[in-house]
Design a protein around this motif. Structure first.
Motif, PDB file in Angstrom:
ATOM      1  N   LYS A 188      23.644  -0.427  46.921  1.00  0.00           N
ATOM      2  CA  LYS A 188      23.249   0.528  48.698  1.00  0.00           C
ATOM      3  C   LYS A 188      22.769  -0.460  49.367  1.00  0.00           C
ATOM      4  O   LYS A 188      22.749  -0.734  50.847  1.00  0.00           O
ATOM      5  N   THR A 208      24.045  -4.222  50.309  1.00  0.00           N
ATOM      6  CA  THR A 208      25.353  -3.702  51.558  1.00  0.00           C
ATOM      7  C   THR A 208      24.311  -3.252  52.941  1.00  0.00           C
ATOM      8  O   THR A 208      24.926  -3.797  54.383  1.00  0.00           O
ATOM      9  N   LEU A 237      30.310  -0.146  62.474  1.00  0.00           N
ATOM     10  CA  LEU A 237      29.841   0.849  61.380  1.00  0.00           C
ATOM     11  C   LEU A 237      28.343   0.363  60.554  1.00  0.00           C
ATOM     12  O   LEU A 237      27.520   0.796  60.101  1.00  0.00           O
ATOM     13  N   GLY A 238      28.043  -0.834  61.537  1.00  0.00           N
ATOM     14  CA  GLY A 238      26.659  -1.211  61.254  1.00  0.00           C
ATOM     15  C   GLY A 238      25.033  -1.112  61.115  1.00  0.00           C
ATOM     16  O   GLY A 238      24.890  -0.486  59.572  1.00  0.00           O
ATOM     17  N   GLY A 287      25.584   3.577  59.425  1.00  0.00           N
ATOM     18  CA  GLY A 287      25.896   2.862  58.335  1.00  0.00           C
ATOM     19  C   GLY A 287      25.017   2.256  57.121  1.00  0.00           C
ATOM     20  O   GLY A 287      24.707   3.055  56.511  1.00  0.00           O
ATOM     21  N   ARG A 308      22.588   5.225  56.434  1.00  0.00           N
ATOM     22  CA  ARG A 308      23.355   5.919  55.342  1.00  0.00           C
ATOM     23  C   ARG A 308      22.918   5.541  53.434  1.00  0.00           C
ATOM     24  O   ARG A 308      23.176   5.997  53.060  1.00  0.00           O
ATOM     25  N   LEU A 309      22.911   4.345  53.631  1.00  0.00           N
ATOM     26  CA  LEU A 309      22.722   3.533  52.461  1.00  0.00           C
ATOM     27  C   LEU A 309      21.194   3.200  52.135  1.00  0.00           C
ATOM     28  O   LEU A 309      20.949   2.854  51.044  1.00  0.00           O
TER      29      LEU A 309
END
Lengths: 301, 149, 134
Positions: free
Chosen positions: B43, B46, B108-109, B112, B115-116
């Motif tokens: 996660k 990413t 989503l950069g 997203g 959220r990780l």
């Protein structure tokens, strides 16, 4: 705060306990500053030193009040009440970092040295006997503080064990191989973020291990499915699909179906009302159907 | 390895596609060293990849600083700070929403990446660049089956 | 500590032909440029060798960010235009969890547990009737 000079003290002839109480109030700021640099405070208040100093002030205030009450060895002294929670948190923090009770005790004891040093430096005119008596009193007071910390840490330790036991139950997530290529996980109890993460990981790992084409998530034992839980379920469904398997959610009651509909998630998820139906669906898709042996179907029950 | 000392452990430039690979590898190694589980590592790596690409594409390049941290409960974590001197983001709220993109990504950069990770902070103003700071903690509960034996 | 992967990430990806299917094996950390070149290579290979299917084995891939996710989706979409079906095989659990958290569920992408399962899927009739029980 007015400066108490030697003359004033001689005039009042304060007892060592009074002297220590006055010292703690007078030198509160310096004591807090020194404590903030001690390992105990540095390890607990990593984000900001100001926080550590603030915590030090609170403890100094508590000790001053206990000294003021004249009972330096009373661990139940009302002076400790305001700092009890803070001390419990401090001890718990160190315990979580892996320190034994003895090590925590030593770290609390390490606060004594800078305090006594300040006290001695603060009484340059006093007789050596008075200084020694004051130092002894302060040492006793710091010992009481250490006992209070140990007391609260034991209580906190028990609370931690209780919490862990609950978590352990919740986290126990058995993945069952129902058939060649079909795994299932019966979920029982509440499904929060932490647990659904464990469920997802455990299920995905077993999909790989078993090369399972179907993964059944049975939520019969989940009491409430709110939108957050539904979201966790859908994430699991999506992750299973990304790995190349299909997820079937079983044990869906009408109300739960409504929640999922309201979320408006357009993931194609196959649902069945019972685990048995889900298994029948997966078997059928694998090319194996369940048929009755006797055409009449009159079994023993 | 001592985790109590906070301070910047490494600064990596983000100037080219190849730098993104370096950033991912460095973050992977640092996360493993701090004690992250495989999923948490993946996660964070990413998220780092998304943010580094933002720095490169929208910020015109910049750098990332990695730092090991420890919270009040003794939990170890990893903090990544991405800095660029680019045009900045005029509307942060819009930039954080899914589907938003000013480039050719999937949009989503930022959202997203948020959220990780466990903590996410962004500081940006038009003309003065962008700083994104993310932190994740290695506080996953232990595996139950090993505990029950 | 292994810093050689960045070089491996820049190396071209092998594209293998197995009968009617192209087998592409991705490994380690992919350089953006490599991913983009792969997209062109696959399209050209489909046209040149007239395959009807593409299997992308990602069991050796440790992370997929939105960029690589988009490349995979575009390979699938592009192949479809060239009358070939694409199956992405062997995604790791940690990668799948991360993609879902990222918000990238890649609905248009066919997936399989392994290359064997992917080849089986491609061997099945193109528009097989969906046998929905009950």
């Amino acid at each position: 705060m007015p400066e108490h000079d030697t003359a004033a003290r001689n005039a009042q002839n304060p007892t060592p306990t009074e002297e220590v109480g006055a010292f703690l109030s007078r030198r509160r700021e310096q004591i807090a500053q020194r404590w903030a640099d001690e390992p105990l405070f540095r390890a607990v208040f990593t984000v900001s030193r100001d926080e550590a100093v603030e915590a030090g002030r609170a403890i100094a205030d508590a000790l001053a009040q206990v000294a003021g009450s004249g009972r330096v060895e009373d661990t139940d002294g009302s002076g400790f009440t305001p700092v009890r929670e803070q001390l419990a948190m401090t001890a718990a923090s160190r315990a979580r970092a892996g320190l034994t009770t003895a090590q925590i005790s030593r770290e609390v004891d390490a606060l004594r040295v800078p305090a006594v040093d300040l006290l001695v430096a603060d009484l340059p005119q006093a007789s050596s006997e008075h200084v020694r008596e004051c130092a002894t009193t302060l040492t006793a007071l710091m010992g009481t503080l250490r006992l209070v910390v140990m007391e609260t840490s034991l209580t906190e330790g028990q609370a931690l064990i209780d919490r862990q036991q609950v978590q352990l139950l919740e986290v126990a997530t058995p993945v069952i191989r129902l058939w060649d290529g079909i795994v299932a996980v019966p979920l029982i109890g509440t499904l929060d973020s932490a647990r659904s993460q464990v469920v997802m990981e455990t299920l995905l790992e077993s999909v790989v291990d078993q090369q399972a084409r179907f993964a059944i998530l049975d939520i019969t034992g989940v009491p409430t499915v709110d939108s957050l839980v539904a979201q966790h379920l859908m994430k699991t469904v999506a992750a299973v699909r990304l790995m190349g398997a299909e997820c079937v959610v079983s044990g869906i009651r009408p109300a739960i179906a409504q929640t999922i509909v309201h979320l408006g998630l357009d993931l194609p998820v196959v649902t069945r009302s019972s685990l048995a139906d889900a298994l029948a669906y997966a078997l059928h898709r694998l090319g194996a159907d369940i048929v009755s042996v006797t055409p009449g179907g009159a079994g023993p029950r | 390895m001592s985790g109590t000392a906070a301070g910047v452990d490494a600064r990596l430039p983000i100037r080219s596609d190849l730098d993104l690979v370096w950033v991912r590898q460095h973050v992977r190694q640092a996360a493993a060293a701090v004690g992250f589980g495989l999923v948490e590592q993946t996660k964070l790596v990413t998220a780092a990849s998304e943010l580094a690409r933002n720095t490169l594409v929208y910020g015109g390049g910049g750098e990332v600083a990695t730092e090991r941290v420890q919270d009040g409960r003794g939990t170890h974590g990893l903090r990544l700070t991405f800095t660029d001197r680019g045009p900045g983001i005029p509307d942060l709220e819009q930039a954080l929403s899914d589907g938003y993109t000013s480039g050719d990504g999937l949009g989503l950069g930022l959202g997203g990446a948020r959220r990780l990770v466990h903590e996410f902070a962004i500081d940006s103003a038009p003309g003065s660049g962008t700083t994104v700071t993310v932190t994740s903690w290695a506080d996953r509960p232990p595996r139950p089956r090993e505990e029950l034996r | 500590m292994n810093h050689d992967l960045s070089r491996a990430g820049a190396a071209p990806v092998p594209v293998l032909r197995l009968g009617d299917v192209l087998l592409v094996t991705l490994q380690g950390d992919l350089h953006d440029g490599t991913a983009e070149r792969l997209q062109q290579d696959i399209a050209e290979s489909i046209v040149r060798s007239r395959v009807t299917g593409v299997v992308i084995d990602i069991s050796g891939v440790e992370i997929i960010d939105s960029y690589l996710g988009r490349v995979l989706a575009e390979i699938a979409a592009g192949s479809r235009l060239l009358a070939a079906r694409t199956v992405v095989a062997g995604m790791r659990p940690a990668v799948a969890i991360t993609l879902v958290e990222l918000g990238l569920t890649l609905p248009g992408l066919r997936t399989a547990l392994s290359t064997e399962a992917a080849l089986e899927l491609l061997a099945a009739p193109v528009d097989r009737p969906r046998r929905e029980p009950r």
